[in-house]
Design an enzyme around this catalytic site. Structure first.
Site, PDB file in Angstrom:
ATOM      1  N   ALA A  98       0.805  -1.217   0.000  1.00 55.19           N
ATOM      2  CA  ALA A  98       0.000   0.000   0.000  1.00 55.19           C
ATOM      3  C   ALA A  98       0.839   1.269   0.000  1.00 55.19           C
ATOM      4  O   ALA A  98       0.329   2.338  -0.341  1.00 55.19           O
ATOM      5  CB  ALA A  98      -0.935  -0.003   1.214  1.00 55.19           C
ATOM      6  N   ASP A  99       2.097   1.187   0.394  1.00 54.60           N
ATOM      7  CA  ASP A  99       2.943   2.384   0.484  1.00 54.60           C
ATOM      8  C   ASP A  99       4.342   2.070  -0.038  1.00 54.60           C
ATOM      9  O   ASP A  99       5.331   2.176   0.680  1.00 54.60           O
ATOM     10  CB  ASP A  99       3.008   2.871   1.937  1.00 54.60           C
ATOM     11  CG  ASP A  99       3.638   4.256   2.060  1.00 54.60           C
ATOM     12  OD1 ASP A  99       3.717   4.963   1.038  1.00 54.60           O
ATOM     13  OD2 ASP A  99       4.069   4.619   3.173  1.00 54.60           O
ATOM     14  N   LEU A 100       4.415   1.701  -1.314  1.00 50.54           N
ATOM     15  CA  LEU A 100       5.705   1.365  -1.914  1.00 50.54           C
ATOM     16  C   LEU A 100       6.450   2.658  -2.233  1.00 50.54           C
ATOM     17  O   LEU A 100       6.154   3.345  -3.215  1.00 50.54           O
ATOM     18  CB  LEU A 100       5.498   0.531  -3.179  1.00 50.54           C
ATOM     19  CG  LEU A 100       6.757  -0.091  -3.772  1.00 50.54           C
ATOM     20  CD1 LEU A 100       7.337  -1.130  -2.824  1.00 50.54           C
ATOM     21  CD2 LEU A 100       6.453  -0.737  -5.127  1.00 50.54           C
ATOM     22  N   ASN A 124      10.806   2.532   2.108  1.00 50.02           N
ATOM     23  CA  ASN A 124      10.439   1.161   2.458  1.00 50.02           C
ATOM     24  C   ASN A 124      11.174   0.116   1.631  1.00 50.02           C
ATOM     25  O   ASN A 124      10.804  -1.062   1.646  1.00 50.02           O
ATOM     26  CB  ASN A 124       8.924   0.961   2.315  1.00 50.02           C
ATOM     27  CG  ASN A 124       8.146   1.752   3.349  1.00 50.02           C
ATOM     28  OD1 ASN A 124       8.658   1.989   4.449  1.00 50.02           O
ATOM     29  ND2 ASN A 124       6.944   2.173   3.004  1.00 50.02           N
TER      30      ASN A 124
END
Length: 689
Positions: A618-620, A624
């Site tokens: 969801a938060d690439l 990360n």
């Protein structure tokens, strides 16, 4: 995960409405059937999807067997499934109480068994939300449309093992309907028990590369153990003839000639020959009472004398002619002591039952003309000369001939064992084929232990021999050695903590965006298993078992904010994962130097590995993605991530990463040249695994 119903065919909508309409009558029928067999009244809530599996099941394997025959076939894979997945990560479902009892007896105590959900939208959705499997194995022909649809929507990989599909079934509704064929096309593997079934699945439009002919799992069943205890003493010194899994039509063919057989045996045998004993084992428990009534009043047999009834504890004496085996789970133990097996369902127009158990025990079989459920099996039995097909008028003549001819009986025993040996090996071939599924684990998943209280719960993957320092892993007790790991403009809630020489990363869940101004770190009420921390731990645990480049989860924490409100309270959450040593995220690295093309390719391969397993991040972003000193890439922070079907979202996922790099380039002096470095990442992403 929400249902994605876009494009659901009209035929499937009609099926859904029909399934909902018959659900209540089906439950009522099960309740009334429970008058004769109480097991059908148990677990009605499970059939509506209200199951409560242990946390270790989440993200694991779901294997479904319809009844006792399929359960026995599935049990041939038990040791391999335990070794591959871990005992606590495998969940079984079935349709019948008899199969559930069998599985409860044969499975390890930490491997759960439930009744399968009805094929309605609500029941299947509840079951999948609570069990959260990543792989589903269906035995033989349990192809339920709603199961297949919802598994497809949740990216659950489905395989049919020991698949059997007759030509007549393949041409009937719903298989011939277009919408059902679309559902079947979502099957990842179809491992067929016979060549005919493979041809029928090809006719239904499945790609040839997904269909494999591996043989029948039932050949790999272990020989039934010899009867013990009171069963040994009951059968000692008798000529045992087992009438197995009989229906009314079978009993109509067998029972009238029994007394004539006894008279013929007395006339042909020596004075010291063993006396015949017919063990009658009806197929369905609800018929036990009717069969007992027929034996007493129709044949005039006195209970406790000529008739022994197992459930009533009658001893088998010298005068006993028929022993009614009205029990569950004992039939297989008798084959090793039996002279012959009369296979039920073959004189009644049922189509036959599995004849492999008696053959595995060295017990030849006699069967009738109705074998359409297993046509190839019974044809092979005849060709191998380990069984004979006999019409109803000639049953007892054939029994007399085989019972009084030791040489012929011995030859049939030997032929049966050779026949079984030639066909074995399907279990090994099945496991090897299943290893090709992307979701199949590289190593077993660790069990999840539950610690704390209902209001303050920890899930941990640490073994029981290791102590989890609960207080240290909460935000208020990080300790003086905690190190803030935030590197960007995020909420800065990741800390490194040390415990007994090991380093873990603790992250407290906080709100983002405008909601953070009002609600900093609490979330709406949810069941513990559905909270963000537990869902992230479950996903990480599954990804680690598949060998994906992600950190190892340690523990997840859930705490109610108002304990007196019970499950309707809002909650706070934390997660602890293992520290990846000597790593830097892309932003940290690009601030100091330019990354090489192989390093960018490694990042692309790490993302591609997730996407091949349908893992949506969801938060690439650049914070990360980590690289270690050896050039290995890792992906972290899987809050709100999930398994997602399809491929459209994968392009958007990459675009999000590209935007994050562009955004960071505007904030910092990064050594990143988009025209050169982005193609290097894509080359790694697009490379073959």
């Amino acid at each position: 995960m929400s249902q994605r119903v876009t494009g659901l065919p009209t035929g499937h909508w009609i099926y859904r409405l029909a399934a909902c309409a018959v659900a209540l009558p089906a439950l009522i029928w099960l309740w009334f059937r429970g008058l004769k067999e109480p097991g059908y009244r148990q677990g009605l809530a499970e059939r509506l999807g209200f199951v409560r599996p242990n946390p270790s099941v989440l993200g694991g394997l779901w294997i479904h067997v319809a009844s006792v025959g399929e359960a026995k076939a599935g049990l041939t894979l038990l040791k391999d499934l335990q070794a591959n997945w871990g005992a606590e990560s495998v969940l079984w479902t079935t349709q019948t109480p008899a199969a559930k009892r069998l599985l409860a007896q044969q499975l390890p105590p930490d491997m759960p068994v439930f009744f399968a959900p009805l094929d309605t939208h609500g029941a299947v959705k509840r079951f999948l939300s609570r069990a959260q499997p990543r792989t589903l194995l269906l035995l033989e022909r349990e192809l339920w449309p709603e199961w297949l649809w919802q598994c497809e929507q949740r990216a659950v990989e489905v395989a049919v093992i020991n698949a059997r599909l007759r030509s007549a079934s393949a041409r009937r509704w719903p298989y011939r309907s277009r919408w059902m064929r679309q559902r079947l096309h979502s099957l990842h593997l179809v491992l067929c028990a016979d060549p005919g079934s493979a041809d029928h699945f090809l006719e239904l439009g499945l790609p040839r590369e997904r269909i494999h002919r591996l043989g029948n799992l039932k050949f790999d069943q272990l020989p039934p153990v010899a009867s013990s205890g009171d069963l040994v003493s009951a059968l000692a010194g008798r000529l045992v003839i087992v009438a197995a899994s009989t229906h009314q039509g079978d009993e109509d063919a067998l029972l009238p000639g029994w007394r004539r057989f006894l008279q013929a045996w007395q006339a042909h045998s020596l004075p010291d020959a063993p006396q015949p004993l017919l063990v009658l084992a009806p197929r369905h428990p609800q018929r036990f009472g009717d069969v007992a009534h027929r034996l007493q009043h129709g044949m005039g047999l006195q209970p406790g004398e000529a008739l022994a009834i197992r459930s009533q504890g009658h001893p088998v004496g010298e005068r006993t002619q028929i022993w009614l085996l009205d029990s569950i789970g004992e039939l297989a133990q008798l084959y090793a002591s039996a002279r012959l097996c009369l296979m039920g369902g073959t004189w009644a127009p049922v189509g036959g039952h599995n004849a492999l158990e008696p053959l595995a025990a060295g017990c030849p079989v006699i069967f009738g003309p109705h074998t359409h459920q297993f046509p190839e099996l019974y044809a092979q039995i005849r060709e191998s000369q380990c069984g004979v097909c006999v019409a109803p008028p000639d049953i007892w003549e054939a029994v007399l001939e085989l019972s009084s001819n030791p040489a012929q009986h011995s030859a049939m025993q030997s032929a049966g064992r050779q026949f079984m040996a030639r066909q074995q090996g399907s279990a090994h071939r099945t496991i090897e084929a299943l290893r090709t599924l992307p979701s199949w684990p590289h190593h077993p998943m660790p069990a999840i232990r539950v610690l704390g209280t209902a209001a303050d719960t920890w899930w941990t993957t640490l073994p029981a021999s290791e102590t989890l320092p609960l207080q240290m892993l909460t935000p208020d007790h990080r300790g003086q050695t905690a190190q803030n790991l935030a590197t960007g403009s995020g909420r800065g809630q990741a800390y490194r903590v040390e415990h007994q020489g090991r380093y873990w990363v603790l992250r407290h869940y906080r709100r983002g965006g405008w909601m953070a101004r009002f609600i900093h770190d609490t979330y709406p009420p949810a069941q513990v298993a559905q909270t963000r921390a537990m869902q992230e731990l479950v996903l990480l645990r599954a990804m680690r078992s598949m060998g994906l480049p992600v950190p190892t989860p340690v523990a997840a924490h859930y705490r109610r904010t108002q304990p007196h409100w019970g499950r309707y309270s809002r909650y706070r959450a934390d997660i602890a994962i293992e520290w990846l040593p000597a790593t830097q995220n892309l932003v940290q690295l690009l601030r100091t130097r330019r990354m090489t093309a192989p390093e960018w390719a490694a990042v692309g391969r790490a993302i591609a590995a997730l996407h091949r397993h349908q893992i949506f991040h969801a938060d690439l972003n650049a914070h990360n993605l980590l690289l270690n000193a050896g050039g290995e890439a890792f992906v972290v922070d899987f809050d709100k991530c999930e398994r997602r079907p399809g491929a459209v979202w994968k392009t958007a996922n990459l675009a999000r990463l590209k935007r994050s790099l562009q955004k960071e380039l505007g904030r910092h002096a990064l050594h990143w040249i988009e025209a050169d470095d982005w193609p290097a990442l894509l080359s790694g992403y697009e490379a073959s695994p």
